[in-house]
Design a protein around this motif. Structure first.
Motif, PDB file in Angstrom:
ATOM      1  N   LEU A  95      23.636  -7.320  -4.954  1.00  0.00           N
ATOM      2  CA  LEU A  95      24.565  -8.400  -4.622  1.00  0.00           C
ATOM      3  C   LEU A  95      24.059  -9.212  -3.424  1.00  0.00           C
ATOM      4  N   SER A  96      23.496  -8.525  -2.434  1.00  0.00           N
ATOM      5  CA  SER A  96      22.927  -9.220  -1.263  1.00  0.00           C
ATOM      6  C   SER A  96      21.762 -10.109  -1.685  1.00  0.00           C
ATOM      7  N   PHE A  97      20.921  -9.576  -2.551  1.00  0.00           N
ATOM      8  CA  PHE A  97      19.776 -10.321  -3.075  1.00  0.00           C
ATOM      9  C   PHE A  97      20.237 -11.587  -3.797  1.00  0.00           C
ATOM     10  N   CYS A  98      21.209 -11.443  -4.693  1.00  0.00           N
ATOM     11  CA  CYS A  98      21.728 -12.583  -5.454  1.00  0.00           C
ATOM     12  C   CYS A  98      22.399 -13.607  -4.538  1.00  0.00           C
TER      13      CYS A  98
ATOM     14  N   ILE B 177       0.819  -1.220   0.000  1.00  0.00           N
ATOM     15  CA  ILE B 177       0.000   0.000   0.000  1.00  0.00           C
ATOM     16  C   ILE B 177       0.852   1.268   0.000  1.00  0.00           C
ATOM     17  N   ASN B 178       2.086   1.155   0.516  1.00  0.00           N
ATOM     18  CA  ASN B 178       2.989   2.314   0.507  1.00  0.00           C
ATOM     19  C   ASN B 178       3.858   2.366  -0.752  1.00  0.00           C
ATOM     20  N   SER B 179       3.882   1.268  -1.498  1.00  0.00           N
ATOM     21  CA  SER B 179       4.754   1.161  -2.678  1.00  0.00           C
ATOM     22  C   SER B 179       6.181   1.584  -2.343  1.00  0.00           C
ATOM     23  N   SER B 180       6.638   1.155  -1.180  1.00  0.00           N
ATOM     24  CA  SER B 180       7.949   1.586  -0.707  1.00  0.00           C
ATOM     25  C   SER B 180       8.482   0.593   0.321  1.00  0.00           C
ATOM     26  N   VAL B 181       9.812   0.546   0.429  1.00  0.00           N
ATOM     27  CA  VAL B 181      10.458  -0.275   1.457  1.00  0.00           C
ATOM     28  C   VAL B 181      11.347   0.610   2.334  1.00  0.00           C
ATOM     29  N   ASN B 182      10.979   1.881   2.454  1.00  0.00           N
ATOM     30  CA  ASN B 182      11.736   2.828   3.282  1.00  0.00           C
ATOM     31  C   ASN B 182      11.869   2.314   4.716  1.00  0.00           C
ATOM     32  N   GLY B 183      13.077   2.439   5.259  1.00  0.00           N
ATOM     33  CA  GLY B 183      13.294   2.097   6.666  1.00  0.00           C
ATOM     34  C   GLY B 183      13.561   0.629   6.923  1.00  0.00           C
ATOM     35  N   ILE B 184      13.516  -0.218   5.877  1.00  0.00           N
ATOM     36  CA  ILE B 184      13.814  -1.644   6.044  1.00  0.00           C
ATOM     37  C   ILE B 184      15.279  -1.870   5.674  1.00  0.00           C
ATOM     38  N   ASN B 185      16.012  -2.478   6.564  1.00  0.00           N
ATOM     39  CA  ASN B 185      17.456  -2.634   6.377  1.00  0.00           C
ATOM     40  C   ASN B 185      17.765  -3.916   5.599  1.00  0.00           C
ATOM     41  N   ILE B 186      18.527  -3.777   4.517  1.00  0.00           N
ATOM     42  CA  ILE B 186      18.851  -4.929   3.668  1.00  0.00           C
ATOM     43  C   ILE B 186      19.736  -5.935   4.396  1.00  0.00           C
ATOM     44  N   ASN B 187      20.574  -5.476   5.336  1.00  0.00           N
ATOM     45  CA  ASN B 187      21.428  -6.406   6.086  1.00  0.00           C
ATOM     46  C   ASN B 187      20.591  -7.306   6.996  1.00  0.00           C
ATOM     47  N   THR B 188      19.607  -6.713   7.651  1.00  0.00           N
ATOM     48  CA  THR B 188      18.685  -7.500   8.476  1.00  0.00           C
ATOM     49  C   THR B 188      17.928  -8.500   7.620  1.00  0.00           C
ATOM     50  N   LEU B 189      17.469  -8.038   6.472  1.00  0.00           N
ATOM     51  CA  LEU B 189      16.698  -8.897   5.573  1.00  0.00           C
ATOM     52  C   LEU B 189      17.549 -10.060   5.049  1.00  0.00           C
ATOM     53  N   SER B 190      18.769  -9.762   4.653  1.00  0.00           N
ATOM     54  CA  SER B 190      19.671 -10.806   4.131  1.00  0.00           C
ATOM     55  C   SER B 190      20.020 -11.822   5.208  1.00  0.00           C
ATOM     56  N   MET B 191      20.358 -11.321   6.411  1.00  0.00           N
ATOM     57  CA  MET B 191      20.707 -12.242   7.498  1.00  0.00           C
ATOM     58  C   MET B 191      19.503 -13.066   7.938  1.00  0.00           C
TER      59      MET B 191
END
Length: 256
Positions: free
Chosen positions: A128-131, A30-44
């Motif tokens: 790179l984290s995603f891959c 609904i926000n069409s955004s991922v603001n404030g979400i940390n990619i390091n937390t997500l990857s780990m």
């Protein structure tokens, strides 16, 4: 009696997992955004649940026909899937936001080279984290198929999962505290995840007799997620980036 309680708790955790991550997916949508979400937390988070899932599958390979064991493993598979779906959402919206930022800033900001280079560097790290997360999913799965009865492999995966589980929420705490932009993290997801951690601790320690020391990742995760909830509730933030507005401005500039 204990088996009945185990089954009940297992079903509650599975249903709670589905609900908790659904809140997060919906808020991103609904926000069409991922603001404030940390990619390091997500990857780990992806890697931690990945190692836990594969280790549990290998450890219980001969007991999978038992309903309670199958239920436990199913929950871990579901959690891993939820984290990877979250990663897909993140990549899709960060890519969209990245494209809008490039075209918008290219025309309106004087120091465009500095801004664009900085954004491209950030995006490259995210990509790179995603891959890496998806490559690990495939590679570790292949290794598990080749040597399914390796106790050393199981131990290594459990150790890595524990380390990543302890560390994963620290970058998000820092990001949430330092960021001045409204976060798209769903408070409902964090609360339900914390409750899930507490139920898991009760389930493992009280019913299965596991040592409290082994529950440190769950205890740490629950505490840090509650801290993030308090920061989100009481911190003053700026409105999030409105991508639709930038899309309109960019289209107008292209016409001009």
């Amino acid at each position: 009696m204990n088996e009945g309680i185990s089954i009940t708790l297992g079903l509650i955790l599975i249903i709670g997992t589905i609900f908790s991550y659904s809140f997060q997916y919906y808020k991103i949508y609904i926000n069409s955004s991922v603001n404030g979400i940390n990619i390091n937390t997500l990857s780990m988070g992806c890697l931690s649940t990945l190692f836990t899932m594969y280790a549990s599958i290998l450890l219980n390979l001969d007991k999978m026909s038992m309903f309670t064991i199958g239920l436990d493993v199913s929950q871990l598979i579901l959690i891993c899937c939820c984290w990877y779906i979250w990663l897909l959402f993140y990549m899709y919206y960060i890519r969209r936001q990245n494209n809008v930022s490039f075209s918008f800033y290219n025309r309106l900001i004087a120091e465009e080279d500095v801004v664009i280079d900085h954004q491209r560097t950030n995006y490259n790290f995210i990509f790179l984290s995603f891959c890496f997360c998806w490559i690990m999913l495939i590679c570790i799965g292949t290794i598990c198929i080749i040597i399914p009865h390796s106790q050393k492999l199981i131990n290594i995966m459990y150790i890595l999962a524990s380390i990543l589980s302890i560390l994963q929420w620290f970058p998000q705490v820092i990001e949430t505290y330092c960021s001045s932009i409204r976060s798209t993290l769903a408070i409902e997801t964090l609360i339900l995840n914390s409750v899930g951690c507490v139920l898991t601790i009760i389930y493992q320690c009280v019913l299965n007799g596991e040592k409290v020391l082994l529950m440190i990742p769950y205890i740490t995760g629950a505490i840090l997620q509650i801290i993030i909830v308090f920061i989100l509730k009481f911190k003053t933030v700026q409105p999030a980036l409105n991508l639709e507005r930038y899309d309109i401005l960019d289209n107008d500039l292209q016409i001009l």
